[in-house]
Every structure is written in C-alpha cells, then in structure tokens.
Design a protein around this motif. Structure first.
Motif, PDB file in Angstrom:
ATOM      1  N   GLY A  53      -3.831  -4.678  -4.101  1.00 19.54           N
ATOM      2  CA  GLY A  53      -4.224  -3.374  -4.632  1.00 19.54           C
ATOM      3  C   GLY A  53      -5.500  -2.877  -3.978  1.00 19.54           C
ATOM      4  N   LYS A  54      -5.977  -1.717  -4.410  1.00 22.53           N
ATOM      5  CA  LYS A  54      -7.163  -1.102  -3.783  1.00 22.53           C
ATOM      6  C   LYS A  54      -8.380  -2.021  -3.823  1.00 22.53           C
ATOM      7  CE  LYS A  54      -5.745   3.700  -4.250  1.00 22.53           C
ATOM      8  NZ  LYS A  54      -5.991   5.026  -4.849  1.00 22.53           N
TER       9      LYS A  54
ATOM     10  N   GLY B 148      -8.005  -5.349  -4.155  1.00 26.97           N
ATOM     11  CA  GLY B 148      -7.330  -6.644  -4.065  1.00 26.97           C
ATOM     12  C   GLY B 148      -8.194  -7.717  -3.427  1.00 26.97           C
TER      13      GLY B 148
ATOM     14  N   ASN C  47       0.833  -1.213   0.000  1.00 26.06           N
ATOM     15  CA  ASN C  47       0.000   0.000   0.000  1.00 26.06           C
ATOM     16  C   ASN C  47       0.866   1.261   0.000  1.00 26.06           C
ATOM     17  OD1 ASN C  47      -2.308  -1.510   0.020  1.00 26.06           O
ATOM     18  ND2 ASN C  47      -2.722  -1.273   2.202  1.00 26.06           N
TER      19      ASN C  47
ATOM     20  N   GLN D 263       2.475   1.740  -3.403  1.00 29.86           N
ATOM     21  CA  GLN D 263       1.542   2.260  -4.418  1.00 29.86           C
ATOM     22  C   GLN D 263       1.282   3.752  -4.232  1.00 29.86           C
ATOM     23  OE1 GLN D 263      -1.918  -0.519  -5.269  1.00 29.86           O
ATOM     24  NE2 GLN D 263      -0.642  -0.447  -7.090  1.00 29.86           N
TER      25      GLN D 263
ATOM     26  N   LYS E  53      -0.930  -6.361  -7.480  1.00 31.71           N
ATOM     27  CA  LYS E  53      -2.156  -5.540  -7.561  1.00 31.71           C
ATOM     28  C   LYS E  53      -3.400  -6.369  -7.301  1.00 31.71           C
ATOM     29  CE  LYS E  53      -0.038  -2.568 -11.071  1.00 31.71           C
ATOM     30  NZ  LYS E  53      -0.007  -2.285 -12.523  1.00 31.71           N
TER      31      LYS E  53
END
Length: 304
Positions: free
Chosen positions: A88-89, A91, A32, A35, A84
């Motif tokens: 990821g957001k 995920g 996180n 990213q 990702k």
C-alpha cells in the motif's frame, strides 16, 4: 478475509499463470494499479498502464490472487490487509528489498490452497526431498486424480510444475560449486529447491534454516493458531502436515531442531507470548497472549 489454510478438495486452481512465473516488480506494479482502479485488469488500456503484454496482465492478476494480496469478497475483488501492509501507499516493502518479505510471500503462496494449488501441494503434501521432473509430475497427477477427483490436462499440470521449479530453484553445477542463475523470480533466493544440472534432478532439503527472519516465523505461527482457532497445538501438527492444514515445518522445509530453535528464539525475544512444554512425551506450543496478532509480528520485523 484471509485465505483458508485448510485444504478444500472442492476448490483448486491450475494453469492460471499464462505460462509466466512471478517476476520482480510485478506485485508492486499490479497492486498499485489495482488500488488506483480495481477494474484495471479488465481495462482496455491495461497493457499500457502495466507496461506488459496482454497475457502478462492476466498473469500479474493471477499472482496477486495467489499471494493473497487481493481476494474475492461478497462486494467484489478487494485488496487484502496483508496486501495493503506490504504494498500500500505506506507499505513496508514496495520493492522486495527485505529478505523477510520474500519469506512472507512464500508463506502466502504455499498456504493458499484454493488459488495456488500446486504451491500448496508441493510444500505441504509432496514429501520427497530428491526428485526428477517425471517423479513430481506423476505424483501431482495422481493427487489430482485420486484426491481432487478433478480433470486437468497433462500439459496444464506439467506447466504448473515447470513454473514452480523455475521460480524456486537455483542451479548447482558438478563438483558442488554453487552457481546462482540470474532469475527474474525473487523466490529463488530462498534456496528451498536446488537443481543439479548434471543429474537433471532437484533437491528440497529439510534443514535447520536458522536465517529465516524471526518475525516472519512468528507471523506464520500466529497465522496457524488463528486458522486452527486453538490456544495450544501439538508440535507435530506445526512441523508435519496433518488434518489438511498448511504446516510451518513443511512450508519452510524446517527440521524439528530448526523449528524448536526458532520457537526458543521467539520466546526469548517476546516473553509471555508463546510457551513450549515437553512432558510425558507430549510436546505442545501454547499461545499465551490472545491479543497479539500476526500483523504485530510483521510490524516488529520491519521496525527492527
């Protein structure tokens, strides 16, 4: 770009973990932060951002590389597709709540020969099922000297072995009563390595392991098909280490019966994707659907 699943004897990495094994929360926290800011690990405020000490910052970065969640590309360090998809957001499993994620992280570590060499070596090339600390260290040192022709210190290799065993092993007390230690590393839950306290020895048994999630097993299969660029592969190459490729049977510590059990379950769950044939002593696995990707198997696993 995916990591190369074939061992490159000119590229290896030892001792980059700063003596810290992988801990719960580190991958999510590190990914996180990366990213948000790809230069986070070089940032003067990295310890504040990640909430850990300076050496732990380096260790988190190492584990992101080792698990192939970030990689070095022509244009710098980038998040990988699998990174990702997992963290990821949107995920699949930010907090490692799904057992399949742990199996997948194990696969990613044990196939990444370049960035996590000791994990690749142990799960693909070290074939003893019972061993003590001295046995495994001596074997690794011989491999580094004879095969890699590299020069790593005794202490560096010893520490890598200690980290691997600490991350994966659970403790068995005398009388075969199982006692799981409270460990920070999620990989110990896979029970791929057992430590027998009284004998001060380890076991990494070859078993059926019918609890390995089918979608993760399928992901690994497609990863190998893609790496080898074949549409048919002899069963032996998938179970035993050959030609320098990472091997499903070795990495998951699967017996032949266990491997075939998973293949048959996968064929039943996903008709027209794989086919297994056995004729004239030749056992082959075929990939019938060339359009399917390993990420389709991942989605299938997490959608269930």
């Amino acid at each position: 770009m995916a990591h190369n699943m074939r061992f490159n004897f000119d590229k290896s990495a030892f001792g980059r973990h700063e003596s810290f094994g992988l801990r719960y929360g580190w991958l999510t926290k590190g990914f996180n932060a990366f990213q948000e800011d790809p230069s986070v690990f070089e940032n003067e405020d990295a310890t504040v951002i990640l909430g850990v000490g300076k050496n732990m910052v380096k260790s988190i970065k190492n584990w992101l590389f080792s698990a192939n969640l970030i990689s070095r590309e022509v244009n710098g360090i980038c998040a990988t597709d699998i990174g990702k998809l997992l963290f990821g957001k949107k995920g699949y499993d930010h907090y490692l709540e799904n057992e399949g994620t742990i199996w997948l992280l194990h696969w990613l570590l044990a196939t990444n020969a370049e960035s996590s060499t000791v994990f690749y070596w142990f799960f693909n090339l070290f074939h003893r099922t019972e061993f003590k600390n001295d046995d495994i260290l001596k074997s690794l040192e011989q491999f580094v000297e004879s095969d890699l022709k590299a020069n790593y210190s005794h202490n560096t290799l010893k520490q890598d072995i200690q980290i691997l065993l600490r991350m994966y092993s659970h403790t068995r007390e005398s009388g075969n009563n199982e006692h799981l230690k409270e460990l920070d590393c999620p990989l110990s839950s896979l029970q791929l390595i057992a430590y027998y306290k009284d004998a001060k020895s380890y076991q990494s048994k070859i078993e059926k392991r019918d609890h390995i999630p089918l979608g993760i097993f399928g992901y690994a299969l497609l990863d190998v098909f893609s790496a080898m660029n074949f549409k048919e592969i002899p069963l032996e190459k998938l179970i035993y280490n050959q030609d320098g490729y990472a091997t499903i049977g070795s990495i998951f510590r699967l017996s032949e019966n266990g491997f075939i059990y998973h293949v048959e379950k996968l064929m039943a769950a996903m008709p027209n994707v794989f086919e297994y044939s056995e004729s004239s002593g030749l056992r082959q696995l075929y990939l019938l659907d060339e359009k399917i990707s390993k990420y389709d198997l991942l989605k299938w696993h997490f959608d269930q």
